[in-house]
Design an enzyme around this catalytic site. Structure first.
Site, PDB file in Angstrom:
ATOM      1  N   ARG A 104      -2.843   8.663  -4.229  1.00  0.00           N
ATOM      2  CA  ARG A 104      -2.827   9.226  -2.876  1.00  0.00           C
ATOM      3  C   ARG A 104      -1.551  10.012  -2.693  1.00  0.00           C
ATOM      4  O   ARG A 104      -0.461   9.478  -2.915  1.00  0.00           O
ATOM      5  CB  ARG A 104      -2.834   8.099  -1.836  1.00  0.00           C
ATOM      6  CG  ARG A 104      -4.093   7.345  -1.770  1.00  0.00           C
ATOM      7  CD  ARG A 104      -4.280   6.668  -0.430  1.00  0.00           C
ATOM      8  NE  ARG A 104      -3.112   5.985   0.106  1.00  0.00           N
ATOM      9  CZ  ARG A 104      -3.099   5.379   1.279  1.00  0.00           C
ATOM     10  NH1 ARG A 104      -4.171   5.391   2.036  1.00  0.00           N
ATOM     11  NH2 ARG A 104      -2.040   4.757   1.715  1.00  0.00           N
ATOM     12  N   THR A 108      -0.006  13.549   2.606  1.00  0.00           N
ATOM     13  CA  THR A 108      -1.316  13.878   3.190  1.00  0.00           C
ATOM     14  C   THR A 108      -2.297  12.705   3.127  1.00  0.00           C
ATOM     15  O   THR A 108      -3.310  12.709   3.813  1.00  0.00           O
ATOM     16  CB  THR A 108      -1.959  15.047   2.416  1.00  0.00           C
ATOM     17  OG1 THR A 108      -2.227  14.602   1.077  1.00  0.00           O
ATOM     18  CG2 THR A 108      -1.049  16.263   2.373  1.00  0.00           C
ATOM     19  N   ASP A 200       1.202  -2.401  -1.164  1.00  0.00           N
ATOM     20  CA  ASP A 200       0.755  -1.442  -2.187  1.00  0.00           C
ATOM     21  C   ASP A 200       0.249  -2.218  -3.407  1.00  0.00           C
ATOM     22  O   ASP A 200       1.030  -2.846  -4.127  1.00  0.00           O
ATOM     23  CB  ASP A 200       1.922  -0.530  -2.571  1.00  0.00           C
ATOM     24  CG  ASP A 200       1.474   0.583  -3.501  1.00  0.00           C
ATOM     25  OD1 ASP A 200       1.654   1.757  -3.150  1.00  0.00           O
ATOM     26  OD2 ASP A 200       0.921   0.262  -4.588  1.00  0.00           O
ATOM     27  N   ASP A 203       1.796  -1.344  -6.929  1.00  0.00           N
ATOM     28  CA  ASP A 203       3.173  -1.832  -7.072  1.00  0.00           C
ATOM     29  C   ASP A 203       3.204  -3.341  -7.245  1.00  0.00           C
ATOM     30  O   ASP A 203       3.971  -3.877  -8.038  1.00  0.00           O
ATOM     31  CB  ASP A 203       4.014  -1.428  -5.852  1.00  0.00           C
ATOM     32  CG  ASP A 203       4.409   0.036  -5.890  1.00  0.00           C
ATOM     33  OD1 ASP A 203       4.392   0.631  -6.987  1.00  0.00           O
ATOM     34  OD2 ASP A 203       4.731   0.590  -4.826  1.00  0.00           O
TER      35      ASP A 203
HETATM   36  C1  PRP Z   1      -4.261   2.791  -3.855  1.00  0.00           C
HETATM   37  C2  PRP Z   1      -5.482   1.951  -4.128  1.00  0.00           C
HETATM   38  C3  PRP Z   1      -6.593   2.945  -3.955  1.00  0.00           C
HETATM   39  C4  PRP Z   1      -6.078   3.836  -2.857  1.00  0.00           C
HETATM   40  C5  PRP Z   1      -6.747   3.454  -1.567  1.00  0.00           C
HETATM   41  O1  PRP Z   1      -3.927   3.542  -4.943  1.00  0.00           O
HETATM   42  O2  PRP Z   1      -5.469   1.338  -5.375  1.00  0.00           O
HETATM   43  O3  PRP Z   1      -6.897   3.689  -5.108  1.00  0.00           O
HETATM   44  O4  PRP Z   1      -4.663   3.589  -2.752  1.00  0.00           O
HETATM   45  O5  PRP Z   1      -6.397   4.320  -0.543  1.00  0.00           O
HETATM   46  P1  PRP Z   1      -7.438   5.338   0.113  1.00  0.00           P
HETATM   47  O6  PRP Z   1      -8.677   4.545   0.392  1.00  0.00           O
HETATM   48  O7  PRP Z   1      -6.736   5.772   1.368  1.00  0.00           O
HETATM   49  O8  PRP Z   1      -7.658   6.466  -0.827  1.00  0.00           O
HETATM   50  P2  PRP Z   1      -2.604   4.477  -4.989  1.00  0.00           P
HETATM   51  O9  PRP Z   1      -2.933   5.850  -4.528  1.00  0.00           O
HETATM   52  O10 PRP Z   1      -1.493   3.769  -4.276  1.00  0.00           O
HETATM   53  O11 PRP Z   1      -2.311   4.613  -6.540  1.00  0.00           O
HETATM   54  P3  PRP Z   1      -1.897   3.501  -7.629  1.00  0.00           P
HETATM   55  O12 PRP Z   1      -3.108   2.642  -7.860  1.00  0.00           O
HETATM   56  O13 PRP Z   1      -1.545   4.326  -8.811  1.00  0.00           O
HETATM   57  O14 PRP Z   1      -0.734   2.701  -7.089  1.00  0.00           O
HETATM   58  N1  URA Z   2      -3.260   1.579  -1.001  1.00  0.00           N
HETATM   59  C1  URA Z   2      -2.700   0.368  -1.144  1.00  0.00           C
HETATM   60  O1  URA Z   2      -2.308  -0.030  -2.242  1.00  0.00           O
HETATM   61  N2  URA Z   2      -2.593  -0.411  -0.049  1.00  0.00           N
HETATM   62  C2  URA Z   2      -3.017  -0.017   1.162  1.00  0.00           C
HETATM   63  O2  URA Z   2      -2.897  -0.781   2.131  1.00  0.00           O
HETATM   64  C3  URA Z   2      -3.589   1.261   1.276  1.00  0.00           C
HETATM   65  C4  URA Z   2      -3.701   2.047   0.179  1.00  0.00           C
END
Ligand code: PRP
Ligand code: URA
Length: 209
Positions: A104, A108, A200, A203
């Protein structure tokens, strides 16, 4: 319209509660994700097709039901979705695993694709897209768009925690995709994080913060 299944099983609720807690270690968080994926996967695979085959027991020949083929694909959305793969593979060890890389954009909140590698025969497979968080729904919608563009049709989505906004967005974009959720939370905050959520997921799974 797709079906939405929210798990009320006490074991799942307990494990999700542990994952939410700030002081849960990275090791425990990872183990809990694997355990919940296994418990959820047990139900999410309920409709896998069976076929009748003849086998021989030590007593006699008999007809039994066995899984029809091994045409399953598990597709984690990188990177947090990886936390669900091992639990699913314990249930269906011969499944193929595809990967969709999305993150994400922090400003944005829109998903940005950086990787997509799927099994060659994806169009034949029962697909389980896995990601712990369904927040705005942008990542899940985009990942399923990519999978459909490459021929995938039979798709189920599994996540740990979902916001109502994400469920609505996913159902609207992909009304053919059933959704399995361990916990449905209240809302999103101003940073598009799920409230109360667990923070997150990537993380916490990998200890990167
Ligand atoms: C997180 C999660 C989803 C997304 C959800 O990933 O694992 O993929 O956010 O958010 P959304 O429904 O608003 O799209 P992130 O983008 O943090 O990436 P990561 O898994 O690499 O930490
Ligand atoms: N992605 C995450 O990892 N946590 C949230 O709460 C939303 C998006």
């Amino acid at each position: 319209m797709s079906k939405v299944y929210v798990f009320d099983h006490p074991l799942i609720q307990h494990k999700v509660a542990l994952m939410r807690q700030t002081n849960t270690s990275v090791k425990d968080f990872r183990e809990l994700a694997r355990e919940i994926a296994l418990l959820m996967g047990f139900e999410a695979t309920r409709n896998l097709p069976l076929e009748e085959v003849e086998i021989e027991t030590p007593i006699c020949k008999t007809k039994v039901n066995m899984l029809k083929g091994e045409d399953i694909a598990i597709i984690p959305i990188l990177r947090a979705g990886l936390g669900f793969v091992d639990g699913m593979l314990e249930l269906v060890p011969n499944a193929k695993v595809g990967h969709v890389g999305l993150y994400r954009d922090p400003d944005t909140h829109e998903p940005v694709e950086y990787y997509c590698k799927l099994p060659k025969d994806i169009e034949k497979r029962q697909i389980f897209v896995v990601d712990p968080m369904l927040a705005t729904g942008g990542s899940a919608v985009a990942a399923i768009d990519f999978i459909k563009q490459r021929g995938g049709t039979n798709i189920t989505f599994m996540c740990l925690i979902a916001a109502p906004e994400g469920i609505e967005a996913l159902q609207k974009a992909h009304p053919d995709v059933d959704i399995y959720i361990a916990a449905k939370d209240e809302r999103l905050n101003e940073n598009a994080y799920i409230v109360p959520g667990l923070g997150d997921a990537g993380d916490r799974l990998y200890g990167t913060k």
